[in-house]
Design an enzyme around this catalytic site. Structure first.
Site, PDB file in Angstrom:
ATOM      1  N   GLU A 171       0.936  -1.006   0.333  1.00 50.45           N
ATOM      2  CA  GLU A 171      -0.006   0.140  -0.083  1.00 50.45           C
ATOM      3  C   GLU A 171       0.841   1.497  -0.176  1.00 50.45           C
ATOM      4  O   GLU A 171       0.747   1.888   1.017  1.00 50.45           O
ATOM      5  CB  GLU A 171      -1.318   0.359   1.380  1.00 50.45           C
ATOM      6  CG  GLU A 171      -1.753  -0.779   1.123  1.00 50.45           C
ATOM      7  CD  GLU A 171      -3.379  -1.435   1.879  1.00 50.45           C
ATOM      8  OE1 GLU A 171      -3.031  -0.267   3.187  1.00 50.45           O
ATOM      9  OE2 GLU A 171      -3.995  -2.434   2.284  1.00 50.45           O
ATOM     10  N   GLU A 379      -5.236  -8.546   1.156  1.00 45.61           N
ATOM     11  CA  GLU A 379      -5.816  -8.148   2.406  1.00 45.61           C
ATOM     12  C   GLU A 379      -6.769  -8.195   1.872  1.00 45.61           C
ATOM     13  O   GLU A 379      -7.431  -7.459   1.380  1.00 45.61           O
ATOM     14  CB  GLU A 379      -4.745  -7.185   3.023  1.00 45.61           C
ATOM     15  CG  GLU A 379      -3.348  -7.601   3.492  1.00 45.61           C
ATOM     16  CD  GLU A 379      -3.351  -5.882   4.275  1.00 45.61           C
ATOM     17  OE1 GLU A 379      -3.733  -4.556   4.733  1.00 45.61           O
ATOM     18  OE2 GLU A 379      -1.773  -5.798   3.848  1.00 45.61           O
TER      19      GLU A 379
END
Ligand code: FCB
Length: 484
Positions: A171, A379
């Site tokens: 991320e 995720e």
């Protein structure tokens, strides 16, 4: 997947079911084995930065309980385990030779997984930059990208053939925009121009790291994990549509376009032109490094976002949206948008709206617009207010419902043509949820922080059943079996 009502819905054979964690969130033992200081140590120890002043000093004590935790992954039946390497364990000051004690710990993870027949999926950077590199300016500085490539090479040299899949960055949006833009994450800087420069150096560091890994270990399978989110406009008014496009630019296109098209989106370059240094740091050749072919793309997905143009908050409120009192979120105010949400929709303990369709949407969009490489959901998961019942169990039907819904979305996306090949639950166990400290529990396993005891929740057994069956079982069958 088409199955009649009441039948199991199957996944393709070999679908990579896994669970994920990250170093700073679980390891603790922050001074053990020669580990250096990371920006999250500094940030979490700065008063007012995390909920309750919580830090990762002890976290889940995973560093000292590694074997017990790997046994849990095995008990879950997971085919893969995604973990991250703490850069300051390998290079305590962010440069120079590798610290053998740090490498040993991750070698134990890789070998421990292999011996349990679980594929190691290694993330090189899950936000814990060595503080020494931040002291020199951190990600807004180009040198950090070179340091990252050096570190990637060291890890590849040492763990190379044991690792199943490599994820360079987790991320990068969060590292750049929460770290240097809104300041909600370490290092807590609030400066749009630095956030934009950090974006570029993270991506350039990714590209350089891909090269470093492949030059050391040519057969490596390498990817990156992006947090992608569909962005919806509050109304069909052109100003709201444009607002949603700006957020999509910042959250999604700013990463997808350079990685897969070798360019930054022109509307974003224009938007950030007046924020120095911003994208003025881009040099010739950088985009070629960033856009070299990957073996897979990791997508982290939790929730979609809805926004109105900043000038239209009254209108959004009039049609029924909740318009949170504007907090000083520099990213949104710079984009001139107001985040809003529709009342009474199911939301998690984070306040995040539960919308599995958003995952299917993003999976299909990346396949349609950006890349044909296989995709992994690296995720997905939810925090709920779990508790240990008097009988010692942790019943978390909401989490099961959340995961079930999102796995269905994965299958829908596959049916619609997405080449999604795996799914990792966030998280294996409750852990340090960054600025929220220990107040949010995402785990399949409950962690009792005072004693560090682990208690598998109902969702753990549900997920184990799902993996074993390689299918989503009808709800009735599952619940009766959980407490049989
Ligand atoms: C993601 C992070 C992960 C965890 C989840 C809830 O953004 O990658 O570490 O905090 O959110």
């Amino acid at each position: 997947m088409s199955a009649a009502n009441g039948d199991a819905i199957s996944f393709p054979r070999g679908f990579l079911f896994g669970a994920a964690t990250a170093a700073y969130q679980v390891e603790g033992a922050v001074t053990a084995g020669g580990r250096g200081v990371s920006i999250w140590d500094t940030f979490s120890h700065t008063p007012g930065k995390t909920f309750n002043g919580d830090t990762g000093d002890i976290a889940c004590d995973h560093f000292l309980r590694l074997d017990e935790d790997l046994d849990l992954v095995a008990k879950l039946g997971a085919r893969a385990y995604r973990f991250s390497v703490s850069w300051p364990r390998i290079q305590p000051t962010g440069k120079g030779r590798a610290n053998p004690e740090g490498l040993d710990f991750y070698r134990r993870i890789v070998e421990g997984l292999r011996s349990r027949d679980i594929l190691p999926v290694l993330t090189l950077y899950h936000w814990d930059l060595p503080q020494a590199l931040q002291d020199k300016g951190g990600w807004p500085q180009r040198d950090t990208a070179s340091r990252f490539a050096e570190y990637a090479g060291l890890v590849a040299e040492s763990l190379g053939d044991g690792v199943g899949k490599w994820i360079t960055l987790n991320e990068p949006w969060c590292s750049a925009w929460l770290g240097y833009g809104s300041g909600h994450h370490a290092p807590g800087i609030r400066d749009i121009g630095q956030a934009a420069a950090a974006t570029h150096h993270l991506l350039f560091g990714h590209g350089e790291a891909v090269r470093a890994i492949r030059s050391t270990f040519p057969a490596a399978e390498v990817g990156i994990s992006l947090n992608l989110t569909p962005v919806r406009q509050a109304t069909s008014h052109p100003d709201d549509v444009a607002a949603a496009r700006r957020v999509d630019g910042n959250a999604n296109r700013l990463f997808l376009e350079p990685l897969f098209k070798g360019r930054y989106p022109s509307d974003m370059l224009e938007h950030y032109q007046s924020s120095a240094p911003g994208f003025s740091v881009v040099r010739d050749g950088d985009l070629a490094a960033i856009s070299q072919p990957l073996d897979f793309l990791g997508i982290n997905y939790y929730t979609p976002r809805t926004v109105a143009d900043l000038s239209r908050t009254a209108e959004a409120s009039a049609v029924g949206y909740c318009v949170p009192v504007p907090e000083s979120d520099l990213i949104s105010s710079d984009l001139r948008v107001q985040p809003v949400h529709w009342p009474a929709l199911p939301r998690t303990e984070m306040g995040w709206e539960v919308q599995p369709a958003g995952l299917a949407e993003m999976l299909m969009r990346v396949g349609r617009e950006y890349t044909e490489v296989p995709v992994l959901v690296t995720e997905n998961g939810a925090a709920y207010s779990d508790y240990v019942a008097p009988d010692g169990s942790v019943r978390d039907p909401e989490r099961i419902h959340y995961l079930d819904g999102h796995l269905r979305a994965v299958l829908q996306a596959r049916e619609a043509g997405s080449d999604v090949r795996g799914y990792f639950v966030w998280s294996l166990m409750d852990n340090f949820e960054w600025a929220f400290g220990y107040s949010k529990r995402f785990g399949l396993v409950w962690v009792d922080y005072p004693t560090r005891t682990r208690i598998p929740k109902d969702s753990f057994r549900w997920y184990a059943q799902t993996v074993r069956a390689n299918a989503l079982l009808p709800a009735a069958q599952v619940t009766t079996r959980l407490h049989a």
